[in-house]
Design an enzyme around this catalytic site. Structure first.
Site, PDB file in Angstrom:
ATOM      1  N   HIS A   1     -24.256 103.541 -48.343  1.00 43.55           N
ATOM      2  CA  HIS A   1     -24.054 102.969 -49.678  1.00 43.55           C
ATOM      3  C   HIS A   1     -22.947 103.718 -50.418  1.00 43.55           C
ATOM      4  CE1 HIS A   1     -24.554 101.498 -53.719  1.00 43.55           C
ATOM      5  NE2 HIS A   1     -24.569 102.766 -54.092  1.00 43.55           N
TER       6      HIS A   1
ATOM      7  N   HIS B   1     -18.791 102.560 -52.217  1.00 49.55           N
ATOM      8  CA  HIS B   1     -18.037 102.999 -53.401  1.00 49.55           C
ATOM      9  C   HIS B   1     -16.600 103.444 -53.131  1.00 49.55           C
ATOM     10  CE1 HIS B   1     -21.122 103.006 -56.582  1.00 49.55           C
ATOM     11  NE2 HIS B   1     -21.994 103.381 -55.658  1.00 49.55           N
TER      12      HIS B   1
ATOM     13  N   GLU C   1     -21.906  98.886 -59.638  1.00 47.60           N
ATOM     14  CA  GLU C   1     -22.900  98.612 -58.596  1.00 47.60           C
ATOM     15  C   GLU C   1     -23.035  97.128 -58.247  1.00 47.60           C
ATOM     16  OE1 GLU C   1     -24.153 100.769 -56.677  1.00 47.60           O
ATOM     17  OE2 GLU C   1     -24.148 102.664 -57.762  1.00 47.60           O
TER      18      GLU C   1
ATOM     19  N   SER D   1     -22.683  97.012 -49.896  1.00 48.25           N
ATOM     20  CA  SER D   1     -23.362  97.824 -48.884  1.00 48.25           C
ATOM     21  C   SER D   1     -24.661  97.170 -48.431  1.00 48.25           C
ATOM     22  CB  SER D   1     -23.625  99.238 -49.414  1.00 48.25           C
ATOM     23  OG  SER D   1     -24.504  99.208 -50.524  1.00 48.25           O
TER      24      SER D   1
HETATM   25 CO    CO Z   1     -24.053 103.447 -55.955  1.00 50.84          CO
END
Ligand code: CO
Ligand code: PHE
Length: 290
Positions: free
Chosen positions: A127, A132, A173, A192
């Protein structure tokens, strides 16, 4: 409320960073990364904002195995001056903001186990790094993340972290972006996740609503399942401009004590892309009651 941070765990530096200990990953752990990577890299190209794919490529993230943060940071540093540093898990808010404000992205170094392939609640290296890091190679998004860190330090002093964290949630997010006539993914929590990468764009269930800073700061979010509403930005430039040009202090003050907006609400003032059926959330609820 500004508060005294707990001290870092033993083995961690005063800024909570730890060595990634890349040599300690097992072949099975690298294989888990590869499996997750291949599945997402195959599905995302038509769905994700093109800048994400450019970032993956620029940072050579398509090499097999869990990335070594040092090599990754070298490439990222050349692109936008950011680094990736390892931390033992969730860190205190101020520590998190302080790192972002200094263009350091904190990442967990552990990887999920094979039975958690599709879902886990705490962020792992897949993730944090796959989700990111690619967009941190984009200059405008990179500036947004730093500005968010600076805004976080300020929000802490104003007792407004919870409100500001909603902005992170619905952009960094779980954000969607408009590209031409289409919506694309850019939020790390979506890209993700295999299931949410499909659901966020294709499912008739969630609302898709035009980005509105003030509205987002009033909106609750859920951490236990797919989102019931997504917010759509027009561009990274627009997101950065709106957030840095707005002084949040009066906004925090004006919203203080006002009721929150529910996760599934659609308001008359919303710019609506999709008025969701909410069937997914409703069916889940019924299942749980049976
Ligand atoms: Co995050
Ligand atoms: N402009 C915000 C403030 O006055 C800071 C900020 C910038 C917050 C970008 C989030 C993202 O606090």
């Amino acid at each position: 409320m500004a508060s005294i941070d707990p001290s870092p765990p033993t083995g961690a530096a005063s800024d909570w960073t730890v060595p990634q200990n890349w040599d300690a990953y097992t072949a099975a752990e690298h294989a888990t990364w590869d499996r997750l990577f291949e599945r997402q890299a195959k599905m995302l190209p038509d769905r994700v904002v093109p800048e994400f794919m450019t970032g993956l490529d620029m940072l050579r993230m398509d090499k097999p195995g869990i990335p070594d943060f040092e090599a990754l940071s070298d490439r990222l540093m050349k692109a936008t001056g950011w680094q990736v540093v390892a931390v033992p898990g969730l860190v205190p808010d101020r520590v998190f903001f302080e790192h972002l404000a200094n263009r350091r992205f904190v990442a967990g170094s552990f990887i999920r186990t094979p039975d958690q392939i599709d879902y886990l609640q705490e962020p792992d290296v897949f993730h944090d790094v796959f989700g990111h890091v690619p967009l941190l190679a984009h200059p405008v998004f990179a500036d947004y993340m730093q500005a968010y860190g600076q805004g976080g330090l300020r929000a802490d002093g104003l007792g407004a972290i919870e409100r500001l964290s909603r902005l992170y949630w619905y952009t960094v997010e779980f954000g969607l972006i408009r590209k031409g006539g289409d919506l694309k993914l850019y939020g790390a929590g979506i890209v993700s996740s295999h299931g949410e990468s499909i659901y966020a764009l294709d499912d008739p269930s969630p609302n898709r609503i035009g980005f509105d800073l003030r509205r987002i700061m009033q909106t609750e979010y859920r951490i236990d399942d797919y989102q019931q509403s997504y917010f759509v930005i027009d561009s990274f430039e627009d997101l950065l401009r709106q957030t840095i040009e707005t002084d949040f202090a009066p906004l925090y003050a004006a919203l203080d004590g006002r009721p929150d907006i529910a996760v599934d609400a659609v308001l008359p003032t919303d710019r609506i892309y999709t008025h969701g059926t909410q069937a997914y959330a409703r069916d889940k609820n019924n299942d749980e009651r049976m």
